[in-house]
Write an enzyme that holds these catalytic residues in place. Structure first.
Site, PDB file in Angstrom:
ATOM      1  N   ALA A  23       0.839  -1.189   0.062  1.00 42.37           N
ATOM      2  CA  ALA A  23       0.165  -0.102   0.037  1.00 42.37           C
ATOM      3  C   ALA A  23       0.797   1.287   0.136  1.00 42.37           C
ATOM      4  O   ALA A  23       0.772   2.293  -1.030  1.00 42.37           O
ATOM      5  CB  ALA A  23      -1.032  -0.339   1.073  1.00 42.37           C
ATOM      6  N   ASP A  49      10.112  -6.337  -3.480  1.00 40.91           N
ATOM      7  CA  ASP A  49       8.996  -7.029  -2.685  1.00 40.91           C
ATOM      8  C   ASP A  49       8.819  -8.321  -3.330  1.00 40.91           C
ATOM      9  O   ASP A  49       8.795  -8.647  -4.531  1.00 40.91           O
ATOM     10  CB  ASP A  49       7.623  -6.095  -3.063  1.00 40.91           C
ATOM     11  CG  ASP A  49       6.727  -6.501  -1.831  1.00 40.91           C
ATOM     12  OD1 ASP A  49       6.410  -7.788  -1.443  1.00 40.91           O
ATOM     13  OD2 ASP A  49       6.095  -5.634  -1.453  1.00 40.91           O
ATOM     14  N   ARG A  60      -6.914  -1.130  -2.061  1.00 42.17           N
ATOM     15  CA  ARG A  60      -5.918  -0.315  -1.390  1.00 42.17           C
ATOM     16  C   ARG A  60      -4.495  -0.048  -2.106  1.00 42.17           C
ATOM     17  O   ARG A  60      -3.525   0.732  -1.530  1.00 42.17           O
ATOM     18  CB  ARG A  60      -5.586  -0.457   0.124  1.00 42.17           C
ATOM     19  CG  ARG A  60      -4.989  -1.891   0.345  1.00 42.17           C
ATOM     20  CD  ARG A  60      -4.969  -2.114   1.944  1.00 42.17           C
ATOM     21  NE  ARG A  60      -4.413  -3.292   2.187  1.00 42.17           N
ATOM     22  CZ  ARG A  60      -4.781  -4.362   2.058  1.00 42.17           C
ATOM     23  NH1 ARG A  60      -6.094  -4.606   1.854  1.00 42.17           N
ATOM     24  NH2 ARG A  60      -3.921  -5.570   2.137  1.00 42.17           N
ATOM     25  N   LYS A  73       4.540  -8.152  -7.157  1.00 42.94           N
ATOM     26  CA  LYS A  73       4.238  -6.398  -6.714  1.00 42.94           C
ATOM     27  C   LYS A  73       5.228  -5.681  -7.301  1.00 42.94           C
ATOM     28  O   LYS A  73       4.753  -4.460  -7.743  1.00 42.94           O
ATOM     29  CB  LYS A  73       3.883  -6.337  -5.299  1.00 42.94           C
ATOM     30  CG  LYS A  73       2.809  -6.971  -4.745  1.00 42.94           C
ATOM     31  CD  LYS A  73       2.580  -6.904  -3.444  1.00 42.94           C
ATOM     32  CE  LYS A  73       1.346  -7.377  -2.658  1.00 42.94           C
ATOM     33  NZ  LYS A  73       1.346  -7.007  -1.414  1.00 42.94           N
ATOM     34  N   ASP A 121       5.769  -3.830   6.475  1.00 45.41           N
ATOM     35  CA  ASP A 121       4.491  -4.267   7.309  1.00 45.41           C
ATOM     36  C   ASP A 121       5.010  -4.785   8.634  1.00 45.41           C
ATOM     37  O   ASP A 121       4.172  -5.482   9.380  1.00 45.41           O
ATOM     38  CB  ASP A 121       3.596  -5.255   6.385  1.00 45.41           C
ATOM     39  CG  ASP A 121       4.044  -6.280   6.087  1.00 45.41           C
ATOM     40  OD1 ASP A 121       5.253  -6.676   6.301  1.00 45.41           O
ATOM     41  OD2 ASP A 121       3.584  -7.188   5.231  1.00 45.41           O
ATOM     42  N   ASN A 122       6.145  -4.978   8.873  1.00 48.27           N
ATOM     43  CA  ASN A 122       6.483  -5.559  10.360  1.00 48.27           C
ATOM     44  C   ASN A 122       7.719  -4.702  10.665  1.00 48.27           C
ATOM     45  O   ASN A 122       8.609  -4.349  10.149  1.00 48.27           O
ATOM     46  CB  ASN A 122       6.836  -7.041  10.260  1.00 48.27           C
ATOM     47  CG  ASN A 122       7.690  -7.300   9.191  1.00 48.27           C
ATOM     48  OD1 ASN A 122       9.030  -7.506   9.680  1.00 48.27           O
ATOM     49  ND2 ASN A 122       7.840  -7.496   8.081  1.00 48.27           N
ATOM     50  N   CYS A 177       0.976 -21.862  29.438  1.00 49.40           N
ATOM     51  CA  CYS A 177      -0.229 -22.892  29.689  1.00 49.40           C
ATOM     52  C   CYS A 177      -1.383 -22.677  28.957  1.00 49.40           C
ATOM     53  O   CYS A 177      -1.843 -23.888  28.289  1.00 49.40           O
ATOM     54  CB  CYS A 177      -0.675 -22.967  31.089  1.00 49.40           C
ATOM     55  SG  CYS A 177      -1.559 -24.229  31.890  1.00 49.40           S
TER      56      CYS A 177
END
Length: 617
Positions: A23, A49, A60, A73, A121-122, A177
């Site tokens: 985007a 990318d 988008r 992309k 994106d991270n 747990c």
């Protein structure tokens, strides 16, 4: 007309690297094409990318059309931007920007850049790019969105702090747990599936390779931690001996039996320990509140989940078998008819609950149970000895290695396994399933985007790019640059000055020197000898080196063998490093990072210094 010819010529001569063509990347490329960035003879934009275009991207990411689905992309975005401005010089890549692609994006690549723009994106990828920009002293244009929220950060060498200098507090982790026995959200099952992927396809392979790389079994045993020794040896025997496949059919059989173990047998054992009608000591139901009572799954090759529209049972077996085959170097297939034929012939043993199995009801019990192998004493030693005698000796398997598989959300086979595994776990606990696309976003911690926010943050970044390019009339100070935060839902927008980099006070050549993370001691004297290197420091900085290292390798220390030191002093710097590490330098590597401890020749006081950036080519 607004900025003048000089400014436009500077824009046209820029060489920028955009990391990501999603985007933000698409919007940025469109803006740059309209601004004339890299449209001159010496200008160039590089965009990378590794993702392909999906239908969901079209709402988008406006450089893509229906006909572009399944295309890369980066290549599609580059072609669309060039269609807007044919003068744009642009090269697309389909490579991840990480340590394992430094043969592509290495010293020679960054050396020619004007700056880097992140469209990621991270956070992990941003931190890696940040370290590259810090080392090569490149401006970094950073932006991100989260729904209606957006932020921008401009990083200017020596003027502002780098992106990684201040970080958000770590996310609250999911209790062990909850992950192991009591999940109640799809995030829990996805994390469990990711952890299982890493343990089975990465850590198991690495453990086998570590064992096979040792000269003897005893040498390997010496490296094991006492509290996890037995569990590690069990993993080793299972991977290398008991469950080692010789054909793809073995991999399919393993996948089917693994399904039974994870989603049937383990749930039966859990319900054996904690029956559905169990009452706690306080008189309340054990299976209540966040603890969902699980149900056993029966394998059904034709099952299709109504929530996610996925064939979780078959998808799990197909993905698991192929990953297993990749790990052992066996050729796999996704042919459905083959799987149906093999799976119907797999004999699944009947389950009988084991007595004496401890399952923690909460994290306190889990921690107590993890006292582990040490408490078992003689029993552990006896089983460890039995396993070690059953293992082939490292020398007997010369040349045999397993392929360790790192989870990557952008690889479809990886996501197919994690999604199916997570969904099956979710079905055990009556949690709604998710499809691969949504699971990819959660498992990869992908930050979602909407077009309006994307357009706003890229516009703000482009304004900062104009400032970085600058004009001949004015040298911009820290106050001129702006970081932004917006929330279109309120609406709210604020711009603030970037933070200056933290300084370390030191004394060099009798003068005070305040250096930052942007600084290094740069040496561009060619591939000189280590003796010449040390003489240069004494002559140039009045410093006597007491220790010199490259990564974890010590090249020189004042207490080392004198004969060895003299030998190394006569060698070229690259030869010294090669003689210790046994690794060749890639042809595109220009710099070596060296760390040193040095004392002032006159005062004999240790001087705190940044790293040395040694250019040998």
């Amino acid at each position: 007309a607004v900025f003048g010819n000089d400014m436009q010529e500077k824009l046209q001569a820029l060489q920028y690297f955009i990391v990501g063509a999603g985007a933000i990347g698409c919007e940025m490329l469109k803006n740059w094409a309209m601004m004339g960035v890299a449209c001159g003879p010496s200008g160039h934009v590089y965009v990378t990318d590794m993702d392909r275009i999906e239908k969901s991207n079209l709402s988008r990411q406006f450089l893509f059309r229906n006909t572009d689905i399944d295309k890369f992309k980066s290549a599609t975005a580059a072609a669309a931007a060039k269609a807007m401005n044919p003068g744009l010089n642009i090269t697309p890549y389909q490579e991840k920007v990480a340590s394992d692609t430094e043969h592509i994006f290495g010293d020679d690549f960054y050396d020619k850049l004007s700056g880097v723009c992140t469209a990621l994106d991270n956070v992990e990828a941003r931190l890696y790019v940040d370290q590259r920009c810090l080392f090569y002293r490149l401006p970094m244009l950073e932006s991100g969105t989260l729904g209606t929220k957006g932020n921008t950060q401009v990083v200017v060498p020596h003027l502002t702090e780098n992106y990684g200098a201040t970080r958000d507090p770590p996310e609250k982790s999911i209790p062990i747990c909850t992950l192991k026995n009591f999940p109640n959200q799809i995030q829990h099952t996805l994390q469990w599936a990711r952890d299982w992927f890493e343990g089975e396809f990465k850590q198991a392979a690495e453990e086998v390779n570590t064992y096979l790389g040792m000269s003897s079994t005893d040498q390997y045993v010496d490296t094991l931690q006492p509290n996890s020794k037995l569990e590690t040896l069990r993993l080793l025997r299972r991977t290398l001996v008991d469950e080692r496949p010789t054909s793809f059919e073995d991999c399919v059989t393993w996948a089917r039996l693994t399904f039974e173990k994870l989603f049937n047998n383990q749930i039966r054992q859990l319900l054996h320990n904690f029956p559905a009608d169990q009452i706690t000591s306080s008189g309340t139901k054990f299976w209540s509140g966040s603890k969902r009572c699980p149900k056993v799954l029966q394998f059904d090759i034709d099952e299709k989940d109504p929530d996610a529209g996925m064939r979780n049972h078959l998808d799990f077996c197909m993905a698991a078998a192929n990953l297993r085959a990749t790990m052992y170097g066996i050729k796999g297939t996704f042919d459905e008819e083959y799987f149906r034929r093999v799976l119907q012939d797999v004999i699944v043993p009947d389950f009988a609950p084991a007595e004496g199995v401890k399952i923690a009801a909460n994290d306190a019990e889990e921690e107590k149970n993890n006292g582990g192998d040490e408490a078992m004493g003689d029993t552990t030693d006896a089983e460890s000895y039995e396993i070690l005698t059953a293992l082939p000796k490292p020398g007997e398997m010369a040349g045999f290695r397993l392929s360790s598989i790192d989870f990557d959300k952008d690889i479809d086979d990886h996501m197919l396994f994690v999604t199916a595994c997570s969904n099956l776990r979710a079905l055990n606990y009556t949690i709604p399933c998710e499809d691969t696309h949504r699971s990819r976003a959660i498992a990869g911690r992908i930050i979602p985007a909407i077009a309006t926010t994307t357009a706003l943050v890229t516009g703000l970044i482009c304004l900062e790019l104009y400032k970085i390019v600058g004009t001949a009339r004015k040298e911009l100070t820290l106050e001129a640059y702006k970081n932004g935060f917006v929330n279109l839902a309120i609406p709210f927008m604020t711009l603030s000055e970037p933070t200056a980099p933290a300084k370390t006070k030191s004394t060099l050549q009798g003068k005070e020197w305040n250096w930052t993370a942007w600084d290094s001691l740069d040496m561009n004297l060619g591939n000189i000898t280590m003796g010449e290197f040390m003489d240069h420091f004494e002559k140039e900085y009045n410093l006597e080196i007491s220790m010199l290292s490259y990564g974890v390798s010590i090249l020189y220390s004042f207490f080392a063998n004198k004969k060895k030191v003299e030998e190394r002093k006569a060698m070229k710097m690259t030869d010294v490093i090669h003689s210790i590490t046994k690794k060749e330098f890639p042809p595109n590597q220009l710099f070596i990072i060296l760390e040193l401890i040095a004392n002032d020749v006159e005062t004999d006081e240790e001087v705190e210094l940044p790293y040395v950036k040694f250019r040998f080519r």
